[in-house]
Design a protein around this motif. Structure first.
Motif, short mmCIF file in Angstrom:
data_model
loop_
_atom_site.label_atom_id
_atom_site.label_comp_id
_atom_site.label_asym_id
_atom_site.label_seq_id
_atom_site.Cartn_x
_atom_site.Cartn_y
_atom_site.Cartn_z
N ASP A 21 0.81 -1.21 0.00
CA ASP A 21 0.00 0.00 0.00
C ASP A 21 0.84 1.27 0.00
N SER A 22 2.11 1.17 0.37
CA SER A 22 2.98 2.35 0.35
C SER A 22 3.45 2.70 -1.06
N LEU A 23 3.24 1.78 -2.00
CA LEU A 23 3.72 2.01 -3.36
C LEU A 23 2.81 2.91 -4.19
N PHE A 24 1.53 2.95 -3.86
CA PHE A 24 0.59 3.55 -4.80
C PHE A 24 0.63 5.06 -4.85
N GLY A 25 1.06 5.69 -3.76
CA GLY A 25 1.31 7.12 -3.84
C GLY A 25 2.40 7.44 -4.84
N PRO A 26 3.60 6.82 -4.70
CA PRO A 26 4.66 7.02 -5.71
C PRO A 26 4.23 6.64 -7.12
N TYR A 78 1.95 -3.28 -16.87
CA TYR A 78 2.06 -4.54 -16.13
C TYR A 78 2.53 -4.24 -14.71
N LEU A 79 1.75 -4.70 -13.72
CA LEU A 79 2.09 -4.46 -12.32
C LEU A 79 1.92 -5.76 -11.54
N ASN A 80 3.01 -6.29 -11.02
CA ASN A 80 2.97 -7.53 -10.23
C ASN A 80 3.53 -7.26 -8.84
N LEU A 81 2.66 -7.29 -7.84
CA LEU A 81 3.06 -7.06 -6.45
C LEU A 81 2.75 -8.28 -5.59
N SER A 82 2.59 -9.42 -6.19
CA SER A 82 2.19 -10.63 -5.47
C SER A 82 3.23 -11.05 -4.43
N ARG A 83 2.77 -11.82 -3.46
CA ARG A 83 3.61 -12.39 -2.41
C ARG A 83 4.31 -11.30 -1.58
N ASN A 84 3.61 -10.21 -1.36
CA ASN A 84 4.08 -9.16 -0.46
C ASN A 84 3.01 -8.97 0.61
N SER A 85 2.94 -7.80 1.22
CA SER A 85 1.97 -7.61 2.30
C SER A 85 1.45 -6.19 2.34
N PHE A 86 0.30 -6.03 2.98
CA PHE A 86 -0.26 -4.71 3.26
C PHE A 86 0.11 -4.29 4.67
N SER A 87 0.27 -2.99 4.85
CA SER A 87 0.49 -2.45 6.19
C SER A 87 -0.86 -1.97 6.72
N HIS A 88 -1.46 -2.77 7.57
CA HIS A 88 -2.81 -2.45 8.04
C HIS A 88 -2.83 -1.19 8.91
N ALA A 128 -3.68 1.94 6.68
CA ALA A 128 -4.77 1.76 5.72
C ALA A 128 -5.52 3.06 5.44
N LYS A 129 -5.79 3.83 6.49
CA LYS A 129 -6.56 5.06 6.30
C LYS A 129 -5.82 6.05 5.40
N GLU A 130 -4.48 6.04 5.50
CA GLU A 130 -3.69 6.97 4.69
C GLU A 130 -3.54 6.47 3.26
N SER A 131 -3.34 5.17 3.08
CA SER A 131 -2.96 4.64 1.77
C SER A 131 -4.15 4.28 0.88
N LEU A 132 -5.28 3.89 1.45
CA LEU A 132 -6.38 3.41 0.62
C LEU A 132 -6.94 4.46 -0.34
N PRO A 133 -7.05 5.74 0.04
CA PRO A 133 -7.49 6.73 -0.95
C PRO A 133 -6.55 6.79 -2.17
N LEU A 134 -5.24 6.71 -1.92
CA LEU A 134 -4.29 6.71 -3.03
C LEU A 134 -4.39 5.42 -3.84
N PHE A 135 -4.62 4.31 -3.13
CA PHE A 135 -4.81 3.01 -3.76
C PHE A 135 -5.97 3.08 -4.75
N ARG A 136 -7.09 3.61 -4.29
CA ARG A 136 -8.26 3.74 -5.16
C ARG A 136 -8.01 4.73 -6.28
N GLN A 137 -7.36 5.83 -5.99
CA GLN A 137 -7.12 6.85 -7.01
C GLN A 137 -6.23 6.34 -8.12
N PHE A 138 -5.23 5.54 -7.76
CA PHE A 138 -4.36 4.99 -8.79
C PHE A 138 -5.16 4.14 -9.78
N PHE A 139 -6.01 3.25 -9.27
CA PHE A 139 -6.75 2.36 -10.16
C PHE A 139 -7.85 3.08 -10.93
N SER A 140 -8.24 4.23 -10.48
CA SER A 140 -9.23 5.01 -11.24
C SER A 140 -8.55 5.90 -12.28
#
Length: 541
Positions: free
Chosen positions: A297-302, A313-323, A326-338
């Motif tokens: 989740d720290s990647l999506f802002g950058p 092509y984006l492969n981030l498998s076999r890693n982890s989320f920092s729970h 979540a409140k800070e990163s999820l808006p950026l997460f959603r914005q990237f995919f939109s």
């Protein structure tokens, strides 16, 4: 009397003097030697060809392949008759190098290059084609490429290459005017990196745009940067030298299209420099950071700042989320995919994906007007019932997804609600549902009936369906039987379901009337020769 003109040929072993009677003879000898050298060493400089009263002609220095571990400088004596040039004269150069090193010239090498490579216009030389040869033979082959303008790529994977071959690869990098891509995959590259540091410190690589590189600042000496950097499975350390090298020059931001650091556990653990590089404007199209211990989740802002428009092509498998963030990163997460303009493949597989992250992902994609035919892999993400609820609610809205992999997510009985949601999806073409069928018999029958209904709907757009490793056993035959009347599926994977001979008999009957299936995977189904004979008879009719 006519003054005797002289041609002196000097080598490291002796000197040869030719006295000629006329200037025409003198010019003819010098030009013929120059021509001979240019045929063998396409990109070499044959020296000063101006005719003088006494002409000193020095043969082109070439590192001596194999025999001297320190690559001492030697000179070649060459014959003056050549057949027609094929594949940039590779065979001629290879013959000369074999002759000098006192090893037999392998006709299969020449035949493969002059016949197979040339007829297919193949510019990628694969050492795998000659992996059965000895190290000294491989070293001469690689050395030959240094003076060849036909090949633009050198490829080697899963091979044990000795120091002689490594030295010749480095020499080829420093001499070649046409090499554009070097791939050394799944090799022990410690020696290569050590030698590359030395090489880059002492010479300039003229035309190497892509390839395997080391993790230190010397890699920045490549004059035009890199287009492709693949360091997968190379046991990189987590000391950050690689990321610092990326950030140390603007060349990478302007040239690097493909970055693969996958399968290097811990290499991005606590690493900040890579995030800094990704946050700068760059031209990355392919990014694979799977199994690097990065915080996803720290990647999506950058990513949103750096390559949102170009990344495909984006492969981030076999890693982890920092729970915790979540409140800070999820808006950026959603914005990237939109906002991503070019995405075609996204993998978040084999990590614990929080339901709120899945929601942000699907909401982002549902509002993205730029992409279609997306491959989304969220397999092995421990979605279970909370994730199933999100899929049921939001997935029908995401028209951009063409391939969905939700296998191994503990969906089980929740498939009763998920399958109808999938049936309402407008553009789903490929579906992976395996390892989600840990269900009691009665409910399993109902789930399978839902699947049968899904693939038999007239508006169903599914082209492939995988139920691999789902242990359906005899109850799965209802789905196998339904393949007979199916008109949409082109590919089915039913491996690992213990369908036994009864399932094989049903498959045989289905294949007799099905006209659309092109591929059926039927592995690990406890099928005996009797069952396969039923299938064979059906195919023969």
């Amino acid at each position: 009397s006519v003054f005797a003109l002289q041609v002196v040929i000097e080598t490291d072993r002796s000197s040869y003097s030719l006295r000629l009677q006329t200037r025409d003879h003198h010019d003819h000898v010098v030009n013929y030697i120059s021509f001979a050298l240019s045929r063998i060493f396409n990109n070499s400089d044959s020296g000063d060809t101006n005719v003088e009263e006494t002409h000193t002609f020095q043969f082109i220095p070439v590192p001596k392949a194999v025999l001297d571990s320190n690559c001492s400088v030697v000179f070649f004596c060459v014959s003056f008759y050549f057949p027609s040039i094929v594949s940039g004269g590779f065979s001629e150069t290879y013959t000369a190098l074999c002759d000098y090193n006192g090893i037999s010239c392998k006709e299969e090498v020449q035949w493969d290059v002059d016949t197979i490579y040339h007829s297919q216009d193949n510019r990628e030389f694969s050492l795998l084609d000659f992996s059965h040869l000895e190290t000294r033979d491989l070293a001469v082959i690689v050395a030959s490429m240094a003076y060849n303008t036909w090949f633009t790529k050198l490829y080697c994977k899963d091979m044990r290459i000795g120091s002689e071959v490594v030295e010749q690869i480095l020499h080829t990098l420093s001499k070649s005017s046409s090499l554009e891509e070097l791939t050394l995959e799944n090799l022990s590259l410690v020696l290569f990196f050590t030698c590359l540091i030395i090489t880059l410190s002492s010479t300039t690589v003229p035309c190497l745009f892509t390839g395997v590189s080391n993790l230190i600042q010397q890699v920045c000496r490549l004059s035009k940067g890199l287009r492709l950097l693949n360091l997968s499975k190379t046991s990189l350390s987590s000391k950050g030298a690689f990321s610092r090298a990326l950030c140390s020059t603007d060349e990478y931001s302007n040239s690097l299209l493909h970055l693969d650091l996958s399968k290097n556990p811990g290499v991005l653990s606590g690493e900040d420099n890579l995030y800094h590089f990704l946050s700068q404007p760059n031209c990355l199209v392919h990014l694979d950071l799977s199994a690097t211990d990065c915080v996803v989740d720290s990647l999506f802002g950058p990513l949103l700042q750096g390559c949102c428009a170009d990344l495909s092509y984006l492969n981030l498998s076999r890693n982890s989320f920092s729970h915790r963030k979540a409140k800070e990163s999820l808006p950026l997460f959603r914005q990237f995919f939109s906002s991503a303009f070019s995405l075609t493949h996204v993998s978040l597989a084999s990590m614990k994906l929080p339901p709120e992250a899945l929601r942000a992902l699907l909401l982002g994609l549902s509002s993205n007007p730029h992409i279609n035919d997306l491959h989304l892999d969220i397999s092995s993400c421990e979605l279970r019932s909370p994730g199933a609820a999100v899929i049921q609610e939001l997935f029908p809205r995401v028209s951009s997804i063409a391939t969905l992999d939700v296998s191994d997510n503990g969906l089980d009985t929740d498939l009763l609600s998920i399958i109808p949601a999938l049936s309402r999806h407008p553009s789903l073409k490929h579906l992976f549902l395996g390892k989600n069928f840990n269900i009691k018999s009665r409910v399993l029958d109902e789930v399978l009936q839902n699947l049968v209904q899904l693939i038999q709907e007239e508006e169903c757009g599914l082209q492939s369906l995988s139920l691999a490793d789902s242990r359906l056993r005899s109850r799965g035959t209802v789905l196998v039987n339904a393949l007979g009347s199916n008109t949409c599926l082109r590919k089915v994977d039913l491996s690992g379901n213990s369908l036994e001979d009864l399932g094989a008999k049903m498959l045989g009957k289905a294949l007799q009337i099905n006209t659309t299936l092109r591929s059926v995977t039927w592995d690990r189904n406890n099928t005996t020769s009797t069952g396969f004979l039923d299938i064979a008879r059906a195919l023969d009719q």
